[in-house]
Design an enzyme around this catalytic site. Sequence first.
Site, short mmCIF file in Angstrom:
data_model
loop_
_atom_site.label_atom_id
_atom_site.label_comp_id
_atom_site.label_asym_id
_atom_site.label_seq_id
_atom_site.Cartn_x
_atom_site.Cartn_y
_atom_site.Cartn_z
N PRO A 26 47.42 52.95 40.19
CG PRO A 26 46.77 51.28 41.61
CD PRO A 26 47.58 52.00 41.35
CG LEU B 292 49.25 42.27 47.24
CD1 LEU B 292 48.04 41.79 47.37
CD2 LEU B 292 50.08 42.80 48.41
CG ASN C 184 43.57 50.25 45.84
OD1 ASN C 184 42.83 50.41 46.26
ND2 ASN C 184 44.09 49.40 45.08
N GLY D 28 50.59 40.76 38.65
CA GLY D 28 49.96 39.96 37.79
C GLY D 28 48.56 40.12 38.12
CB CYS E 111 44.52 42.94 42.76
SG CYS E 111 45.91 43.18 44.00
#
Length: 476
Positions: A116, A419, A119, A217, A250
């Site tokens: 992403p 996560l 990060n 998610g 997140c």
Amino acid sequence: MEIDKDLAARQEARLLCRQAADAQKRLAQMSQQQLDAIVEAMAKAFSAAAVELADMAVRETGFGNADDKTVKNRFASETVASAIRGMKTVGVLKEVPGEKLWEIGVPVGLIAAIVPSTNPTSTVCYKALIAIKSGNAIVFSPHPKAVDCTLRAARIVAAAAEKAGAPAGCIGCLSMASMAGCQELMAVPEVRLILATGGPGMVRAAYSSGKPAIGVGAGNGPAYIHHSADVKKAVECIARSKSFDYGTVCASEQSIIVEKSMEQAVREEGKRQGFYFMDTQEAGQLAKLLFKPNGALNPQIVGRPATALAEMAGFRVPNGTKVLVAREQEAGPTRPYSMEKLCPVLAFFVMDGEDAVLKKAIEVLEHEGSGHTFAIHAEDEAVVRKFALQIPVSRFLVNTPAALGGIGATTKLFPALTLGCGAVGGSSSSNNISPLDLINIRRVAWGQEERVGKATVSVDHDLVELLTAKILERLK
């Protein structure tokens, strides 16, 4: 002749995957001790470059701040390396002599990893460490906004790995960020698993690829400040969490929920600690900036400080403001403050009582964020238990900054930057993803006599015939 960039990206993905797949065959022959030595060298090299990579990431993406990204880089290298030191992932993991059963760790093979923009360097180190630790090769697909810093991060860990004895090509990274290259990476036959961290569209693409995938998610975690909480400490935790790297983690809180009896105390303490409670007009102005007309998060607000967000919205806030707060009571697609906001902005829900808080927290998470993270600040263990049994999340955090607690920096959770959200959140795992999520278990089991408890199984054939006859008679 001009080269077609999409074709070039697809070809690069194929070549990198072929090289990585060949390298993984050699990795699979290495002992745990050899893999561990390579991981230690990678972590050390990445940690030494933590400041450089943080600066690169901020300059290239415009998200967050270099100090906090440096902390993330050191977390992804030093903390993760410490957590997996001594962990057994390959070879014989367990023997149960009494049951004649062995368990052997087997690498999954080649992993495709999506990185992403929030990060872009720390994720590379974290994923590379857990992949190599478990005997897997890995190829990264960078975000278009973060190609240079992600590529630099990948090259640092790859060089360190190879210098420590890893086969060349076991860590690769696309140099041309494009949807075509990313799709090709996920589709090539050599890839055995996709490790996807990114936006919902990218995660859906990973799960739709036909390959096994571990994705995450959306995060949209509420934070409940219970009347038994230490209010000063609770607000301090939320302020630290939500301002860390300007809200790009997140797991960070997206809303605060309190009972009416706590509203004034939380407001007063929030103001002392840098919270700015927007009036209706200011909240409306900022709301127009948070999301695009199609519902997508506006990238211009991601990872920006609170003062800059206010200025963009057309109002001013005091110097030292850490977080902007908007009063909200509903959750849904027309309520932007009830959704995930990757910046230091919070919704503030005030409910009539504890049961109403529980209902609202579930409503918020069911709208967005199911399976991810919830935070509670309370000294009353009974209320912690009550909420823990009902809130639909994989990380239920107590008296800790959610951004740091969720990734395992201030809790005993495994330190991770991917996560899982479990089935309720559309993920294949609810774990903080570790090397143990990247292996298969081969079980070696010896044949034994058929037994029920300690008694050998015996069959009364006359009884079976009698019961069969009675059943047939009833069916007639």
